[in-house]
Design a protein around this motif. Structure first.
Motif, PDB file in Angstrom:
ATOM      1  N   SER A  87       0.822  -1.214   0.000  1.00 31.70           N
ATOM      2  CA  SER A  87       0.000   0.000   0.000  1.00 31.70           C
ATOM      3  C   SER A  87       0.855   1.263   0.000  1.00 31.70           C
ATOM      4  O   SER A  87       0.350   2.352  -0.285  1.00 31.70           O
ATOM      5  CB  SER A  87      -0.932  -0.004   1.210  1.00 31.70           C
ATOM      6  OG  SER A  87      -0.202   0.104   2.428  1.00 31.70           O
ATOM      7  N   LYS A 142       3.207   3.563  -1.778  1.00 35.70           N
ATOM      8  CA  LYS A 142       3.555   3.796  -3.174  1.00 35.70           C
ATOM      9  C   LYS A 142       5.049   4.006  -3.387  1.00 35.70           C
ATOM     10  O   LYS A 142       5.542   3.848  -4.510  1.00 35.70           O
ATOM     11  CB  LYS A 142       2.772   5.003  -3.706  1.00 35.70           C
ATOM     12  CG  LYS A 142       1.264   4.781  -3.715  1.00 35.70           C
ATOM     13  CD  LYS A 142       0.525   5.973  -4.294  1.00 35.70           C
ATOM     14  CE  LYS A 142      -0.972   5.729  -4.316  1.00 35.70           C
ATOM     15  NZ  LYS A 142      -1.739   6.861  -4.882  1.00 35.70           N
ATOM     16  N   ILE A 146      -4.980  -8.002  -3.302  1.00 33.14           N
ATOM     17  CA  ILE A 146      -5.169  -6.756  -4.036  1.00 33.14           C
ATOM     18  C   ILE A 146      -6.261  -5.906  -3.386  1.00 33.14           C
ATOM     19  O   ILE A 146      -6.116  -4.686  -3.209  1.00 33.14           O
ATOM     20  CB  ILE A 146      -5.515  -7.048  -5.503  1.00 33.14           C
ATOM     21  CG1 ILE A 146      -4.334  -7.731  -6.209  1.00 33.14           C
ATOM     22  CG2 ILE A 146      -5.890  -5.765  -6.236  1.00 33.14           C
ATOM     23  CD1 ILE A 146      -3.083  -6.898  -6.275  1.00 33.14           C
ATOM     24  N   LYS A 194      -4.988  -4.510  -0.121  1.00 29.84           N
ATOM     25  CA  LYS A 194      -4.015  -3.445  -0.394  1.00 29.84           C
ATOM     26  C   LYS A 194      -4.738  -2.141  -0.729  1.00 29.84           C
ATOM     27  O   LYS A 194      -4.370  -1.064  -0.233  1.00 29.84           O
ATOM     28  CB  LYS A 194      -3.109  -3.882  -1.551  1.00 29.84           C
ATOM     29  CG  LYS A 194      -1.957  -2.930  -1.859  1.00 29.84           C
ATOM     30  CD  LYS A 194      -2.291  -1.938  -2.954  1.00 29.84           C
ATOM     31  CE  LYS A 194      -2.595  -2.600  -4.263  1.00 29.84           C
ATOM     32  NZ  LYS A 194      -2.899  -1.580  -5.324  1.00 29.84           N
ATOM     33  N   ASN A 195      -5.779  -2.230  -1.541  1.00 31.70           N
ATOM     34  CA  ASN A 195      -6.560  -1.046  -1.864  1.00 31.70           C
ATOM     35  C   ASN A 195      -7.278  -0.494  -0.630  1.00 31.70           C
ATOM     36  O   ASN A 195      -7.436   0.726  -0.485  1.00 31.70           O
ATOM     37  CB  ASN A 195      -7.586  -1.376  -2.948  1.00 31.70           C
ATOM     38  CG  ASN A 195      -6.932  -1.714  -4.279  1.00 31.70           C
ATOM     39  OD1 ASN A 195      -5.785  -1.352  -4.523  1.00 31.70           O
ATOM     40  ND2 ASN A 195      -7.643  -2.427  -5.131  1.00 31.70           N
ATOM     41  N   GLN A 202      -4.761   1.479   1.244  1.00 30.52           N
ATOM     42  CA  GLN A 202      -4.448   2.726   0.555  1.00 30.52           C
ATOM     43  C   GLN A 202      -5.521   3.789   0.775  1.00 30.52           C
ATOM     44  O   GLN A 202      -5.233   4.990   0.745  1.00 30.52           O
ATOM     45  CB  GLN A 202      -4.292   2.475  -0.954  1.00 30.52           C
ATOM     46  CG  GLN A 202      -2.966   1.889  -1.357  1.00 30.52           C
ATOM     47  CD  GLN A 202      -2.809   1.780  -2.860  1.00 30.52           C
ATOM     48  OE1 GLN A 202      -1.955   1.086  -3.357  1.00 30.52           O
ATOM     49  NE2 GLN A 202      -3.641   2.475  -3.607  1.00 30.52           N
ATOM     50  N   ALA A 203      -6.770   3.344   1.008  1.00 31.09           N
ATOM     51  CA  ALA A 203      -7.863   4.287   1.195  1.00 31.09           C
ATOM     52  C   ALA A 203      -7.823   4.961   2.565  1.00 31.09           C
ATOM     53  O   ALA A 203      -8.502   5.966   2.776  1.00 31.09           O
ATOM     54  CB  ALA A 203      -9.206   3.584   1.004  1.00 31.09           C
ATOM     55  N   GLY A 253     -12.586  -1.881  -0.707  1.00 32.93           N
ATOM     56  CA  GLY A 253     -11.258  -1.977  -1.279  1.00 32.93           C
ATOM     57  C   GLY A 253     -11.239  -2.393  -2.726  1.00 32.93           C
ATOM     58  O   GLY A 253     -10.176  -2.615  -3.297  1.00 32.93           O
ATOM     59  N   SER A 254     -12.414  -2.500  -3.331  1.00 37.13           N
ATOM     60  CA  SER A 254     -12.471  -2.988  -4.714  1.00 37.13           C
ATOM     61  C   SER A 254     -12.746  -1.865  -5.710  1.00 37.13           C
ATOM     62  O   SER A 254     -12.974  -2.118  -6.885  1.00 37.13           O
ATOM     63  CB  SER A 254     -13.579  -4.045  -4.853  1.00 37.13           C
ATOM     64  OG  SER A 254     -14.833  -3.492  -4.512  1.00 37.13           O
ATOM     65  N   LYS A 297     -10.870   1.525  -5.755  1.00 35.81           N
ATOM     66  CA  LYS A 297      -9.633   2.172  -6.160  1.00 35.81           C
ATOM     67  C   LYS A 297      -8.603   1.154  -6.588  1.00 35.81           C
ATOM     68  O   LYS A 297      -8.561   0.051  -6.077  1.00 35.81           O
ATOM     69  CB  LYS A 297      -9.082   3.005  -5.008  1.00 35.81           C
ATOM     70  CG  LYS A 297      -9.892   4.253  -4.709  1.00 35.81           C
ATOM     71  CD  LYS A 297      -9.192   5.107  -3.665  1.00 35.81           C
ATOM     72  CE  LYS A 297      -9.967   6.394  -3.437  1.00 35.81           C
ATOM     73  NZ  LYS A 297      -9.265   7.244  -2.442  1.00 35.81           N
ATOM     74  N   GLY A 298      -7.710   1.542  -7.478  1.00 38.34           N
ATOM     75  CA  GLY A 298      -6.625   0.670  -7.910  1.00 38.34           C
ATOM     76  C   GLY A 298      -5.311   1.098  -7.349  1.00 38.34           C
ATOM     77  O   GLY A 298      -5.199   2.102  -6.698  1.00 38.34           O
TER      78      GLY A 298
END
Length: 284
Positions: A94, A96, A149, A152-153, A156-157, A280-281, A283-284
């Motif tokens: 997460s 960047k 995935i 991880k998103n 990140q949020a 979480g599904s 944003k990429g």
């Protein structure tokens, strides 16, 4: 004031209620048949007599009790291992600014499309020395690329300001993860924890491939044996007598016992599904 709905709208609602009710009844009847047949010596949807002989039989078998305990063990510890590894890797990805992040993500995405296959996976399990152990039922599928995935998103949020504030207060990365990120991620953890536990609980093919000792079989392998074999014994023929005349009732009872734990846990975590997965599904 809300206007009364038209006759067409009310007819449409009535049709939907009837259709969905009938569909729910059709899907519920097979499960009801399994449950009622497990309590009757003669499998039927509406039994005339109530009998516990099938349950007494399977629970008196050391093979079944041992397999049930093994399934509970690998489900609890396997889910904990899978969640821990998924959280650690998802949290790392997460960031960047993580070196090699894009290459790692490409590798994760690649595994969602292509896999090594059954034979290479078998040789990997054998080469690391976990054949015929319960580790073989927990480690090979320790991380799901799809769940990774999404998680991880999810991470990140979470606003970066929370992490920065924690760093100012002297909190290190591990502390940020366990004191701030995970408490905010409980819906996602609950949803994916249930997904992982259901996958481990229902697995039988991995046990057939990697386990040669029948004393280490999970309950699903035993269930498979009971359903497939019209005659014989539950598990190892050297440990229990042959199945009696009410073998069909025993099969139904095994299905109920093997399904019940997940059905008991599911209602407590159901409310977390939509929030835990969808958040979480996006944003990429």
């Amino acid at each position: 004031m809300v206007k009364d709905r038209s006759i067409g709208g009310r007819l449409f609602d009535t049709f939907n209620y009837i259709f969905l009710g009938a569909f729910a009844l059709v899907t519920f009847l097979p499960f009801l048949y399994v449950v009622t047949s497990s309590f009757s010596l003669t499998p039927t949807l509406f039994p005339r007599e109530f009998n516990l002989d099938a349950y007494i039989y399977i629970f008196s078998a050391p093979t079944f009790t041992r397999s049930l305990l093994i399934s509970i063990y690998i489900t609890v510890f396997g889910t904990a291992i899978q969640l821990l590894l998924t959280v650690l890797m998802g949290y790392s990805l997460s960031y960047k600014h993580l070196p090699g992040r894009r290459l790692i993500l490409l590798g994760v995405l690649f595994t969602m499309v292509f896999s090594g296959g059954m034979i290479p996976t078998y040789f990997v399990v054998k080469s690391v020395g976990i054949m015929n152990t319960l580790w073989a039922l927990m480690l090979p599928s320790a991380i799901s690329a799809f769940y990774l995935i999404i998680l991880k998103n999810f991470f990140q949020a979470i606003p970066d300001e929370l992490k920065e504030a924690a760093k100012i207060d002297g909190c290190h990365e591990v502390g940020i993860l366990f004191r701030i990120i995970l408490p905010l991620s409980l819906p996602a953890l609950a949803a994916f924890g249930l997904f992982y536990s259901v996958g481990i609980w229902n697995q039988y093919f991995s046990a057939i491939l990697y386990i040669t000792d029948s004393s280490k079989y999970p309950v699903q392998v035993l269930l498979r044996q009971v359903i497939i074999l019209s005659q014989g014994s539950i598990g190892d023929s050297t440990e229990i007598e042959t199945v009696p005349a009410y073998a069909k009732s025993i099969k139904m009872a095994v299905i109920v016992v093997a399904t019940l734990p997940i059905m008991v846990v599911y209602p407590f975590l159901q409310k977390h599904f939509a929030k835990g997965v969808l958040i979480g599904s996006v944003k990429g």
